[in-house]
Design a protein around this motif. Structure first.
Motif, PDB file in Angstrom:
ATOM      1  N   TYR A 151      13.027  -9.087  20.043  1.00 28.73           N
ATOM      2  CA  TYR A 151      13.472  -9.803  18.906  1.00 28.73           C
ATOM      3  C   TYR A 151      13.119 -11.077  18.644  1.00 28.73           C
ATOM      4  O   TYR A 151      13.162 -11.586  19.921  1.00 28.73           O
ATOM      5  CB  TYR A 151      15.233 -10.244  18.493  1.00 28.73           C
ATOM      6  CG  TYR A 151      15.449  -8.490  17.828  1.00 28.73           C
ATOM      7  CD1 TYR A 151      16.209  -8.772  16.417  1.00 28.73           C
ATOM      8  CD2 TYR A 151      15.710  -6.862  18.340  1.00 28.73           C
ATOM      9  CE1 TYR A 151      16.525  -7.009  15.886  1.00 28.73           C
ATOM     10  CE2 TYR A 151      15.919  -6.028  17.354  1.00 28.73           C
ATOM     11  CZ  TYR A 151      16.281  -6.388  16.422  1.00 28.73           C
ATOM     12  OH  TYR A 151      16.318  -5.408  15.291  1.00 28.73           O
ATOM     13  N   ARG A 171      17.832  -1.549  17.734  1.00 33.14           N
ATOM     14  CA  ARG A 171      17.904  -3.185  18.375  1.00 33.14           C
ATOM     15  C   ARG A 171      18.818  -3.107  19.700  1.00 33.14           C
ATOM     16  O   ARG A 171      18.194  -4.354  20.246  1.00 33.14           O
ATOM     17  CB  ARG A 171      19.058  -3.171  17.385  1.00 33.14           C
ATOM     18  CG  ARG A 171      18.705  -3.130  16.019  1.00 33.14           C
ATOM     19  CD  ARG A 171      19.455  -3.542  14.752  1.00 33.14           C
ATOM     20  NE  ARG A 171      19.276  -3.448  13.159  1.00 33.14           N
ATOM     21  CZ  ARG A 171      19.547  -2.642  12.412  1.00 33.14           C
ATOM     22  NH1 ARG A 171      21.144  -2.495  12.056  1.00 33.14           N
ATOM     23  NH2 ARG A 171      18.989  -2.937  11.270  1.00 33.14           N
ATOM     24  N   CYS A 222      13.650  -8.922  10.536  1.00 28.18           N
ATOM     25  CA  CYS A 222      13.496  -7.428  11.027  1.00 28.18           C
ATOM     26  C   CYS A 222      14.592  -6.121  11.055  1.00 28.18           C
ATOM     27  O   CYS A 222      13.987  -4.977  11.171  1.00 28.18           O
ATOM     28  CB  CYS A 222      13.698  -7.056  13.130  1.00 28.18           C
ATOM     29  SG  CYS A 222      12.614  -9.186  13.768  1.00 28.18           S
ATOM     30  N   ASP A 223      15.615  -6.603  11.051  1.00 31.15           N
ATOM     31  CA  ASP A 223      16.903  -5.732  10.677  1.00 31.15           C
ATOM     32  C   ASP A 223      16.792  -5.183   9.514  1.00 31.15           C
ATOM     33  O   ASP A 223      16.707  -3.973   9.156  1.00 31.15           O
ATOM     34  CB  ASP A 223      17.929  -6.293  10.719  1.00 31.15           C
ATOM     35  CG  ASP A 223      18.476  -6.771  11.867  1.00 31.15           C
ATOM     36  OD1 ASP A 223      18.233  -6.374  13.418  1.00 31.15           O
ATOM     37  OD2 ASP A 223      19.780  -7.266  12.451  1.00 31.15           O
ATOM     38  N   GLU A 224      16.405  -6.367   8.885  1.00 27.26           N
ATOM     39  CA  GLU A 224      16.070  -6.038   7.201  1.00 27.26           C
ATOM     40  C   GLU A 224      15.183  -4.969   7.511  1.00 27.26           C
ATOM     41  O   GLU A 224      15.541  -3.726   6.391  1.00 27.26           O
ATOM     42  CB  GLU A 224      15.677  -7.219   6.936  1.00 27.26           C
ATOM     43  CG  GLU A 224      14.865  -6.593   4.900  1.00 27.26           C
ATOM     44  CD  GLU A 224      15.254  -8.834   4.156  1.00 27.26           C
ATOM     45  OE1 GLU A 224      14.971  -8.407   2.900  1.00 27.26           O
ATOM     46  OE2 GLU A 224      14.294  -9.384   5.144  1.00 27.26           O
ATOM     47  N   ALA A 267      17.266 -11.572  11.604  1.00 27.44           N
ATOM     48  CA  ALA A 267      17.877 -10.693  10.185  1.00 27.44           C
ATOM     49  C   ALA A 267      16.742 -10.349   9.800  1.00 27.44           C
ATOM     50  O   ALA A 267      16.189  -8.873   9.444  1.00 27.44           O
ATOM     51  CB  ALA A 267      18.135 -12.190  10.111  1.00 27.44           C
ATOM     52  N   THR A 274      14.025  -3.167   9.691  1.00 29.80           N
ATOM     53  CA  THR A 274      14.482  -1.852   9.911  1.00 29.80           C
ATOM     54  C   THR A 274      15.001  -1.122   9.250  1.00 29.80           C
ATOM     55  O   THR A 274      14.993   0.437   9.046  1.00 29.80           O
ATOM     56  CB  THR A 274      15.271  -2.250  11.400  1.00 29.80           C
ATOM     57  OG1 THR A 274      14.576  -2.473  11.985  1.00 29.80           O
ATOM     58  CG2 THR A 274      15.500  -0.751  12.154  1.00 29.80           C
ATOM     59  N   ASP A 275      16.173  -1.236   8.899  1.00 34.32           N
ATOM     60  CA  ASP A 275      17.190  -0.590   7.449  1.00 34.32           C
ATOM     61  C   ASP A 275      16.760   0.178   6.773  1.00 34.32           C
ATOM     62  O   ASP A 275      16.386   1.214   6.096  1.00 34.32           O
ATOM     63  CB  ASP A 275      18.315  -1.464   6.844  1.00 34.32           C
ATOM     64  CG  ASP A 275      19.179  -1.913   8.161  1.00 34.32           C
ATOM     65  OD1 ASP A 275      19.129  -1.547   9.419  1.00 34.32           O
ATOM     66  OD2 ASP A 275      20.035  -2.525   8.096  1.00 34.32           O
ATOM     67  N   ARG A 318      20.358   3.053  14.286  1.00 29.25           N
ATOM     68  CA  ARG A 318      19.440   1.230  14.724  1.00 29.25           C
ATOM     69  C   ARG A 318      19.730   0.676  15.542  1.00 29.25           C
ATOM     70  O   ARG A 318      20.271  -0.444  15.748  1.00 29.25           O
ATOM     71  CB  ARG A 318      19.987   1.310  12.999  1.00 29.25           C
ATOM     72  CG  ARG A 318      19.146   1.856  12.341  1.00 29.25           C
ATOM     73  CD  ARG A 318      19.740   1.746  10.812  1.00 29.25           C
ATOM     74  NE  ARG A 318      19.449   2.545   9.747  1.00 29.25           N
ATOM     75  CZ  ARG A 318      19.431   2.363   8.240  1.00 29.25           C
ATOM     76  NH1 ARG A 318      20.389   1.270   7.872  1.00 29.25           N
ATOM     77  NH2 ARG A 318      18.355   3.394   7.667  1.00 29.25           N
TER      78      ARG A 318
END
Length: 228
Positions: free
Chosen positions: A83, A74, A93-95, A91, A97-98, A70
């Motif tokens: 991004y 990123r 996008c991170d959510e 955030a 991805t995770d 990750r």
């Protein structure tokens, strides 16, 4: 030693797995780089040389080796302009991805562990049809509807979240995981819209046109993008 003129070096196995979303970000961002793909037979010798005993890694021009999938994704996605500048959208996008990594590498991978092959296959099929996996897919589909537009997961343009869905979610149906039906994503309209949007991106089409791996796991990625 000067790092001027040196390229990024992306290192992973010869399969999509945890590395495909980064490959897509490198392609979309038109980032000059080299790639090293290892076979599993080489891994015992390579593992001790990596920062955390894992792949992928990204060797930067200054020699620093960035690890953890990750973090690598990123970093590259930010270089590629994938991004959003808005911190909330970033955030999100991170959510996503995770979540898609958890779906594939926890929910799917852990399902049926310790069972005999026939029972494991049945348990995994149940998971993505009516069980925990299906619930996660429903939530993801609803999330895309609520937070995205025009075939995108977050906002109305291509972002890291879209590449995470394409790169990671398709791994669930590429044949790596026994028992997962290849069509288990088909009924999710909003997920399909993201897959179509990413797959038709010019840089993604070029990426899969040039993909030379003999691994069959790449076929679903190529078919989704190239239609063949």
């Amino acid at each position: 030693m000067s790092s001027e003129g040196k390229k990024l070096l992306f290192t992973y196995f010869d399969l999509p797995g945890r590395g495909e979303m980064t490959r897509l970000a490198l392609a979309v961002g038109k980032i000059d780089h080299d790639e090293k793909r290892y076979q599993f037979s080489e891994w015992p010798a390579v593992k001790p040389t990596t920062p955390w005993g894992s792949l992928p890694t990204l060797t930067l021009p200054n020699g620093y080796v960035l690890a953890q999938s990750r973090a690598v994704f990123r970093y590259v996605a930010k270089l590629a302009g994938l991004y959003p500048s808005d911190p909330i959208l970033a955030a999100k996008c991170d959510e996503i991805t995770d979540q898609v990594e958890d779906f594939v590498f926890k929910t799917i991978n852990n399902c049926g562990k310790g069972m005999e092959q026939k029972e494991k296959d049945a348990e995994r099929k149940k998971c993505v049809s009516t069980g925990k996996g299906a619930e996660e897919l429903k939530k993801l589909d609803a999330y895309i509807k609520a937070n995205g537009e025009n075939g995108h997961c977050v906002g109305n343009k291509l972002s890291a979240a879209d590449l995470a869905i394409y790169g990671t979610l398709l791994f669930a149906v590429c044949g790596f995981f026994d028992g997962i039906p290849v069509d288990c994503l088909d009924k999710y309209e909003n997920i399909q819209a993201v897959l179509k949007s990413v797959g038709s991106n010019e840089a993604v089409v070029k990426h899969y046109t040039n993909e030379k791996s003999s691994q069959g796991m790449f076929n679903v990625y190529k078919k989704t993008s190239l239609g063949k």
